[in-house]
Enzyme design. Structure first.
Site, PDB file in Angstrom:
ATOM      1  N   GLY A  27      48.999  31.475  36.264  1.00 15.13           N
ATOM      2  CA  GLY A  27      48.551  30.199  35.716  1.00 15.13           C
ATOM      3  C   GLY A  27      49.480  29.047  36.049  1.00 15.13           C
ATOM      4  N   HIS A  33      48.127  27.536  44.726  1.00 16.12           N
ATOM      5  CA  HIS A  33      47.135  28.490  44.198  1.00 16.12           C
ATOM      6  C   HIS A  33      45.726  28.088  44.634  1.00 16.12           C
ATOM      7  CE1 HIS A  33      50.314  28.804  40.913  1.00 16.12           C
ATOM      8  NE2 HIS A  33      50.199  30.057  41.310  1.00 16.12           N
ATOM      9  N   GLN A  57      57.444  41.601  34.289  1.00 17.02           N
ATOM     10  CA  GLN A  57      58.209  41.200  35.472  1.00 17.02           C
ATOM     11  C   GLN A  57      59.319  40.193  35.160  1.00 17.02           C
ATOM     12  OE1 GLN A  57      54.470  39.586  37.266  1.00 17.02           O
ATOM     13  NE2 GLN A  57      55.788  38.030  38.146  1.00 17.02           N
ATOM     14  N   GLY A 143      50.598  34.127  48.226  1.00 19.56           N
ATOM     15  CA  GLY A 143      51.319  33.095  48.970  1.00 19.56           C
ATOM     16  C   GLY A 143      52.629  33.657  49.529  1.00 19.56           C
ATOM     17  N   SER A 182      55.076  26.886  40.272  1.00 23.23           N
ATOM     18  CA  SER A 182      54.841  26.545  38.865  1.00 23.23           C
ATOM     19  C   SER A 182      56.149  26.132  38.203  1.00 23.23           C
ATOM     20  CB  SER A 182      54.261  27.744  38.121  1.00 23.23           C
ATOM     21  OG  SER A 182      53.053  28.111  38.732  1.00 23.23           O
TER      22      SER A 182
HETATM   23  O1  PAF Z   1      52.919  35.574  41.924  1.00 23.99           O
HETATM   24  C1  PAF Z   1      52.577  35.646  40.736  1.00 23.99           C
HETATM   25  O2  PAF Z   1      52.087  34.691  40.159  1.00 23.99           O
HETATM   26  C2  PAF Z   1      52.763  36.950  39.974  1.00 23.99           C
HETATM   27  O3  PAF Z   1      53.932  37.589  40.352  1.00 23.99           O
HETATM   28  C3  PAF Z   1      51.552  37.904  40.086  1.00 23.99           C
HETATM   29  C4  PAF Z   1      51.335  38.369  41.506  1.00 23.99           C
HETATM   30  C5  PAF Z   1      50.304  37.201  39.589  1.00 23.99           C
HETATM   31  C6  PAF Z   1      51.796  39.141  39.212  1.00 23.99           C
HETATM   32  O4  PAF Z   1      51.999  38.817  37.880  1.00 23.99           O
END
Ligand code: PAF
Length: 277
Positions: A27, A33, A57, A143, A182
């Site tokens: 998001g 994106h 993560q 990306g 972001s």
């Molecule tokens: O790149 C991201 O935004 C995140 O690491 C992902 C791939 C959506 C996994 O949470």
């Protein structure tokens, strides 16, 4: 465009359109994106974007709590870009019980960002595998700004024989060269002016390597230059594109990667570098 919050409703919706292409995100969407959504669109009848800030993560001292949650404006951007489905689950939907089965990435999780953010790529690979099982796409886009993440996911899909094409997309940059992220929204106005210097440092390393400089020296010079401007660099590294190991004299397909902190914000960027034979 449908905005769906539960796995059950997602499966029901996608039964009608099993041929779908997927853009996983956390998001706070920016033009990088949106570019992924635009690239995805012609590849399938249905483009699915997921929006989920994945606790797994983030390290204990990282920015999970303050990571921007902007669902309404994200949905508007997805709608404008032509996405068909936004999947925005909450944490209980993705992790209804403690996640005891995880994906341990290859060697890649022990270098560069993997070494500095223990467990990060395990968390990324685990959530992406779960999202793939929920969405069941035939292709997914990532990306190249997150170069190491792209390689981890490409290797995961290959090694686990998942029938999903991983499509890398070029980094989208602001006019002054700053890679869109972001996390750029954390930067103060002064920091935002300084931020493109990370890309400048990478460009200098590329130029030095092209003109025959030793990689180690080019890396050290770039780290020193950044530190001199008030950054706290984690690494500037010249690596092989395919496995992010240090190149030997024969390697021609390289990537220069950097991670550095500017104030409280950690930025990453990279440039692919192809040397002539
Ligand atoms: O790149 C991201 O935004 C995140 O690491 C992902 C791939 C959506 C996994 O949470």
């Amino acid at each position: 465009m449908d905005v769906i919050h539960s796995v059950g409703a997602l499966r029901e919706r996608l039964q009608r359109e099993p041929n779908n292409v997927f853009v996983p995100t956390m998001g706070n969407l920016h033009d990088g994106h949106i570019q992924l959504v635009r690239l995805a669109k012609p590849r399938a009848a249905c483009t699915v974007v997921s929006i989920f800030v994945n606790r797994l993560q983030f390290g204990p001292r990282e920015d999970f709590d303050r990571y921007p949650r902007t669902l309404e404006s994200d949905c508007n951007k997805c709608r404008e870009a032509g996405a068909n489905v936004v999947f925005a689950p909450d944490e209980r939907e993705i992790y209804p019980e403690p996640q005891t089965f995880v994906v341990e990435p290859s060697e890649l999780q022990h270098v560069l960002d993997g070494a500095l953010r223990p467990g990060h790529f395990r968390g990324v690979a685990t959530v992406v595998l779960k999202l793939f099982n929920m969405v069941r796409p035939h292709a997914a886009l990532f990306g190249k700004k997150d170069y190491q993440q792209y390689l981890v996911l490409r290797d995961m899909v290959r090694q686990l024989a998942m029938p999903i094409e991983i499509i890398p997309a070029d980094t989208v940059r602001a006019a002054d060269g700053l890679a869109l992220s972001s996390r750029n929204s954390y930067l103060s106005a002064t920091e935002r002016n300084e931020a493109p210097q990370l890309f400048v440092a990478l460009q200098r390393v590329c130029a030095a390597v092209r003109s025959g400089a030793l990689h180690g020296k080019a890396e050290r010079d770039a780290m020193q230059a950044l530190a001199g401007r008030g950054w706290q660099p984690d690494y500037v590294a010249v690596r092989r594109q395919h496995d992010l190991q240090a190149p030997t004299g024969d390697d021609r397909r390289l990537v220069v990667l950097a991670a550095a902190r500017l104030g409280r914000t950690r930025l990453i960027d990279n440039i692919e570098l192809e040397l002539e034979r």
